[in-house]
Design an enzyme around this catalytic site. Structure first.
Site, mmCIF file in Angstrom:
data_model
loop_
_atom_site.group_PDB
_atom_site.id
_atom_site.type_symbol
_atom_site.label_atom_id
_atom_site.label_comp_id
_atom_site.label_asym_id
_atom_site.label_seq_id
_atom_site.Cartn_x
_atom_site.Cartn_y
_atom_site.Cartn_z
ATOM 1 N N CYS A 50 4.312 18.131 -10.312
ATOM 2 C CA CYS A 50 5.614 18.086 -10.989
ATOM 3 C C CYS A 50 6.375 16.790 -10.752
ATOM 4 O O CYS A 50 7.416 16.569 -11.359
ATOM 5 C CB CYS A 50 6.479 19.280 -10.564
ATOM 6 S SG CYS A 50 7.230 19.119 -8.936
ATOM 7 N N GLU A 104 -7.961 -11.385 16.249
ATOM 8 C CA GLU A 104 -9.330 -11.833 15.976
ATOM 9 C C GLU A 104 -9.300 -12.937 14.924
ATOM 10 O O GLU A 104 -8.324 -13.089 14.213
ATOM 11 C CB GLU A 104 -10.169 -10.669 15.429
ATOM 12 C CG GLU A 104 -10.340 -9.521 16.389
ATOM 13 C CD GLU A 104 -10.662 -8.206 15.679
ATOM 14 O OE1 GLU A 104 -10.932 -8.246 14.457
ATOM 15 O OE2 GLU A 104 -10.627 -7.172 16.343
ATOM 16 N N HIS A 151 0.821 -1.219 0.000
ATOM 17 C CA HIS A 151 0.000 0.000 0.000
ATOM 18 C C HIS A 151 0.852 1.265 0.000
ATOM 19 O O HIS A 151 0.377 2.331 0.374
ATOM 20 C CB HIS A 151 -0.964 -0.015 1.192
ATOM 21 C CG HIS A 151 -1.981 -1.130 1.111
ATOM 22 N ND1 HIS A 151 -2.711 -1.569 2.184
ATOM 23 C CD2 HIS A 151 -2.382 -1.893 0.063
ATOM 24 C CE1 HIS A 151 -3.519 -2.559 1.807
ATOM 25 N NE2 HIS A 151 -3.323 -2.775 0.527
ATOM 26 N N GLY A 209 -1.242 -9.899 12.300
ATOM 27 C CA GLY A 209 -1.983 -8.651 12.498
ATOM 28 C C GLY A 209 -2.785 -8.193 11.305
ATOM 29 O O GLY A 209 -3.015 -6.997 11.135
HETATM 30 ZN ZN LIG Z 1 5.669 20.134 -7.558
#
Ligand SMILES: [Zn+2]
Length: 247
Positions: free
Chosen positions: A128, A218, A117, A190
């Protein structure tokens, strides 16, 4: 005992990998993204952490992300992170695949970390392409909202994390799947294994013949096919596993 069985499987692993989720970093003081009591409980995370929301109003995004960012930057690795680094150093794990963006695996000494992620430690300018460390942007939030790009002055500085509505980094996912296919032991730590495609990684590993160990607070949807399920705190369970392997 399940912890002994986990240690036994990992001690003979040659191509083991770990998949970690928010649960391991909760023990470093970073609230889980989901669930009650988190810093984000006053916001709808799916809305606030979506690319549409960010593009529509970067100021609103940064106001919502500011407190969590501060907590995350101040967090330190816990014994669970350090145990995974030790398992890698001893050759029992080849890599840590993580759903987390906090950088704590790298801080604890894990060398091969695949971030599904993205990373919250870096901020990228969508105008930019310039990148800068999150810490600098975080400091500017007190006086600058939204934060401005130091290179072009643009107002679309975005953490290098995957927001809702964005695809996962293709190369990270490819590496994770390749490691899962070759893995002989898959250690899940986890993660509630409900966020896809990250949750596909242990499924692929198990289908490819890996033994599956799940350490989570869990139950998870994959408990039924796991060889070992340990319901507990990773900061306690994983150091015990390392101790048993070393003994
Ligand atoms: Zn920039």
């Amino acid at each position: 005992m399940t912890v002994e069985r986990a240690a036994e499987l990992l001690s003979s692993a040659r191509r083991g990998i770990a998949l970690t989720g928010a649960g391991i970093s909760v023990e470093s003081g970073i609230p889980a993204f989901r669930g009650a009591g988190g810093l984000w409980s006053k916001f709808d995370p799916v809305k606030v952490a979506s690319i549409e929301f960010f593009m529509a109003d970067p100021s609103a995004y940064w106001r919502a992300a500011k407190e969590r960012g501060r907590v995350t930057l101040e967090a330190k690795p816990n014994p669970g992170h350090r145990a995974l680094a030790a398992l890698e150093a001893d050759g029992h794990l080849k890599a840590v695949v993580t759903q987390n963006t906090d950088g704590l695996h790298q801080d604890s000494g894990s060398l091969c970390v695949i971030e599904l992620h993205g990373s919250g430690r870096t901020v990228t300018c969508l105008d930019c392409g310039a990148a800068e460390p999150r810490a600098g942007v975080q400091a500017r939030l007190e006086s600058e909202m939204p934060p401005r790009c130091r290179v072009c002055g643009g107002g679309h500085l975005k953490p290098a994390v995957v927001l809702f509505g964005e695809p996962l980094p293709r190369e990270a996912m490819r590496q994770a799947i390749e490691l899962a296919r070759q893995a002989d032991v898959m250690l899940v730590v986890g993660s509630s294994l409900v966020v896809y495609p990250a949750a596909d990684v242990p499924v692929i590993a198990a289908r490819s013949g890996a033994r599956l160990i799940i350490v989570n607070a869990e139950p998870t949807p994959l408990d039924e096919i796991a060889d070992v399920v340990i319901c507990g705190r990773s900061g306690e369970v994983l150091p015990e596993v390392v101790r048993l392997i070393g003994a």
